[in-house]
Every structure is written in structure tokens, then in C-alpha cells.
Design an enzyme around this catalytic site. Structure first.
Site, mmCIF file in Angstrom:
data_model
loop_
_atom_site.group_PDB
_atom_site.id
_atom_site.type_symbol
_atom_site.label_atom_id
_atom_site.label_comp_id
_atom_site.label_asym_id
_atom_site.label_seq_id
_atom_site.Cartn_x
_atom_site.Cartn_y
_atom_site.Cartn_z
ATOM 1 C CG ASP A 133 6.786 122.198 30.203
ATOM 2 O OD1 ASP A 133 6.516 121.381 29.272
ATOM 3 O OD2 ASP A 133 5.936 122.908 30.959
ATOM 4 C CB SER B 15 10.051 120.659 42.339
ATOM 5 O OG SER B 15 8.533 120.593 42.060
ATOM 6 C CB THR B 16 15.618 120.619 41.720
ATOM 7 O OG1 THR B 16 16.047 120.337 40.098
ATOM 8 C CG2 THR B 16 15.249 119.767 42.613
ATOM 9 N N GLY B 17 14.549 123.590 39.567
ATOM 10 C CA GLY B 17 14.832 124.557 38.531
ATOM 11 C C GLY B 17 13.854 125.787 38.920
ATOM 12 C CE1 TYR C 212 6.754 126.016 38.777
ATOM 13 C CE2 TYR C 212 6.142 124.045 39.266
ATOM 14 C CZ TYR C 212 5.748 125.089 38.672
ATOM 15 O OH TYR C 212 4.727 125.187 37.937
ATOM 16 C CG ASP D 258 18.517 117.298 26.108
ATOM 17 O OD1 ASP D 258 17.487 117.206 26.410
ATOM 18 O OD2 ASP D 258 18.741 117.978 25.102
ATOM 19 N N GLY E 109 12.591 125.598 30.942
ATOM 20 C CA GLY E 109 13.306 124.524 31.475
ATOM 21 C C GLY E 109 13.273 123.263 30.718
HETATM 22 N N1 AR6 Z 1 16.919 117.628 30.415
HETATM 23 C C1 AR6 Z 1 17.115 117.178 31.605
HETATM 24 N N2 AR6 Z 1 16.938 118.256 32.632
HETATM 25 C C2 AR6 Z 1 16.685 119.363 32.110
HETATM 26 C C3 AR6 Z 1 16.610 119.813 30.870
HETATM 27 C C4 AR6 Z 1 16.887 118.867 30.090
HETATM 28 N N3 AR6 Z 1 16.683 119.100 28.660
HETATM 29 N N4 AR6 Z 1 16.438 121.164 30.950
HETATM 30 C C5 AR6 Z 1 16.362 121.804 32.048
HETATM 31 N N5 AR6 Z 1 16.581 120.472 33.035
HETATM 32 P P1 AR6 Z 1 12.630 123.005 35.666
HETATM 33 P P2 AR6 Z 1 10.739 122.950 37.683
HETATM 34 C C6 AR6 Z 1 16.433 120.541 34.374
HETATM 35 O O1 AR6 Z 1 12.736 124.610 35.846
HETATM 36 O O2 AR6 Z 1 11.627 123.438 38.706
HETATM 37 C C7 AR6 Z 1 8.695 125.457 33.543
HETATM 38 O O3 AR6 Z 1 8.702 126.748 32.993
HETATM 39 C C8 AR6 Z 1 16.955 121.895 35.167
HETATM 40 O O4 AR6 Z 1 18.231 122.109 35.216
HETATM 41 O O5 AR6 Z 1 12.445 122.831 34.314
HETATM 42 O O6 AR6 Z 1 9.803 121.682 38.146
HETATM 43 C C9 AR6 Z 1 7.314 124.375 33.830
HETATM 44 O O7 AR6 Z 1 6.509 124.943 32.639
HETATM 45 C C10 AR6 Z 1 16.346 121.527 36.479
HETATM 46 O O8 AR6 Z 1 17.417 120.762 37.271
HETATM 47 O O9 AR6 Z 1 11.342 122.503 36.195
HETATM 48 C C11 AR6 Z 1 7.068 124.912 35.016
HETATM 49 O O10 AR6 Z 1 6.296 126.336 34.983
HETATM 50 C C12 AR6 Z 1 15.420 120.517 36.376
HETATM 51 O O11 AR6 Z 1 15.332 120.105 34.896
HETATM 52 C C13 AR6 Z 1 8.141 125.148 35.794
HETATM 53 O O12 AR6 Z 1 9.013 125.463 35.010
HETATM 54 C C14 AR6 Z 1 13.797 121.029 36.540
HETATM 55 O O13 AR6 Z 1 13.880 122.493 36.079
HETATM 56 C C15 AR6 Z 1 8.534 123.736 36.651
HETATM 57 O O14 AR6 Z 1 9.704 123.992 37.215
#
Ligand code: AR6
Length: 195
Positions: free
Chosen positions: A48, A135-137, A139, A24, A46
Site C-alpha cells: 500500500d 493479506s500475507t504481510g 495481516y 516490485d 507494505g
Molecule cells: N510489490 C509487491 N509486493 C509487495 C510490495 C511491492 N512493492 N511491498 C510489499 N509487498 P502487506 P496485507 C508484499 O503488508 O498483509 C498495509 O499497511 C509483502 O511482502 O502490504 O494485506 C495496508 O494499509 C506481502 O507479501 O498487505 C493494510 O493496513 C504482501 O505484499 C495492511 O498493510 C502483502 O503485505 C494490509 O496488510
């Protein structure tokens, strides 16, 4: 040279280190923690959501001010705030691209997120920075492709002499993501060896 431990580490000949770990990102100390934000800087789920929950309200208050003055943050760029209660000095809120088919500038925009955050760290004289897999969640960017782009940018940066950054850590949230990054690091390191 690649070292394996409770994670994976690449040591550059200039002593700088790139590290891959699972975990985390809000729990691992670093001078700067990078957030995967949206261009409205509005918060979300995510990583954020995790960053705002763990860091507390001061981060959103600073983003409110940035929104008022700058209107948001373009895709491929980033803005800096303090880190509230997080074990860091700064949060860099980077805005990755929403993945469509890879033919709408996504690779360059994703690379630009990493370059921008690295530049912001150097401008502030920071020694360590941690990235999530931008971007891999939500997005939808395919992890294997995103990992190669991210690692190429970070390796290119750490290979250069000078600069303040000594340690760049990718904090991968799942074992599956970690394995994709580990494989990509082998591939990117192999590309270096051929040059
Ligand atoms: N620590 C590390 N990685 C994490 C954590 C954590 N605590 N929580 C999630 N991840 P995402 P995006 C991983 O969706 O694709 C948001 O709503 C997750 O498993 O967080 O860039 C923003 O406000 C994945 O591998 O970001 C935007 O609207 C990675 O972080 C949008 O999502 C990124 O997933 C951005 O989407």
C-alpha cells in the site's frame, strides 16, 4: 501446461496466461495493479505504501472522495482509482482479511478480494492485471494457504471462455513467497487434472 522461465507461467488452452514473478508491483506495467489496502482506505505500509509513494498523491485524493461518499471499503471487496504515475490505468484497492485462525471467514473473504478485482477488470474490458500476495504481510495470512486460495480463484476465472483478461500476474516480493506460490500453482493445477 506449466512453463518455467524467469518466473513461472501457466498457459490455459484458451490462450490466457497466469504468471508468477518476483519483484516490485509498482514497476511492472499492467492495465490494473491491485493494492492490499485497509477498509478505511487510509494508506499504510507494505505494498500500500509502495503504491502511494510510486503513484503520487492523486491516488489518495481519489480515495478521499470515495471515503467521503462510501465511508470506506468492506473486507473482501475493492474500490477503483486511477493509477497516477504508476505504469497502469487503474489501481484496484482490495481489502483482505486480517488472519486470526482461519475460522472467521478468512478464506472466503480472501477469495472474494480476488474475485472482485477480476470482475472489476472485466467490467472495464482490461487485458492484464497484477496482484500482490494480499493479506500475507501485515495481516498475517499464512502464505501457503493464501496462495492456494488466490490461485484457485484466478485459475477458475482464466479457464472460462470469453472475457477481456488475457494475463494475470502475481508479483511476489520475496523469493520465499514466490516459491510458496510456485508450489501452490503445481498443487492447484494438479487439482484441475483430477477433475
Ligand atoms: N510489490 C509487491 N509486493 C509487495 C510490495 C511491492 N512493492 N511491498 C510489499 N509487498 P502487506 P496485507 C508484499 O503488508 O498483509 C498495509 O499497511 C509483502 O511482502 O502490504 O494485506 C495496508 O494499509 C506481502 O507479501 O498487505 C493494510 O493496513 C504482501 O505484499 C495492511 O498493510 C502483502 O503485505 C494490509 O496488510
Amino acid at each position: 501446461m506449466l512453463f518455467y522461465y524467469n518466473g513461472m507461467e501457466k498457459q490455459f488452452s484458451n490462450g490466457k496466461v497466469l504468471r508468477l514473478v518476483t519483484g516490485d508491483i509498482t514497476k511492472i506495467p499492467a492495465d490494473a495493479i491491485v493494492n492490499a489496502a485497509n477498509s478505511a482506505l487510509a494508506g499504510g505500509g507494505g505494498v500500500d505504501g509502495a503504491i502511494h509513494r510510486a503513484g503520487g498523491p492523486s491516488i489518495m485524493q481519489e480515495l478521499d472522495e470515495i471515503r467521503r461518499t462510501a465511508g470506506g471499503c468492506p473486507t473482501g471487496s475493492a474500490v477503483a482509482t486511477g493509477a497516477g504515475r504508476l505504469p497502469a490505468r487503474y489501481v484496484f484497492h482490495a481489502v483482505g482479511p486480517v488472519y486470526r485462525d482461519g475460522k472467521h471467514g478468512e478464506p472466503e473473504l480472501l477469495a472474494s478480494c480476488y474475485r472482485t478485482a477480476l470482475r472489476m477488470a472485466e467490467q472495464r474490458g482490461l487485458e492484464s492485471i497484477s496482484f500482490p500476495s494480499i493479506s500475507t504481510g501485515a495481516y498475517g495470512y499464512p502464505v501457503a494457504e493464501a496462495a492456494r486460495i488466490a490461485l484457485r480463484e484466478v485459475c477458475a476465472h482464466l479457464e472460462k471462455p470469453g472475457g477481456s483478461l488475457r494475463l494475470v500476474t502475481f508479483v511476489l516480493f520475496s523469493k520465499a513467497d514466490y516459491e510458496q506460490y510456485a508450489e501452490a500453482l503445481e498443487a492447484v493445477t494438479g487439482e484441475d487434472a483430477i477433475e
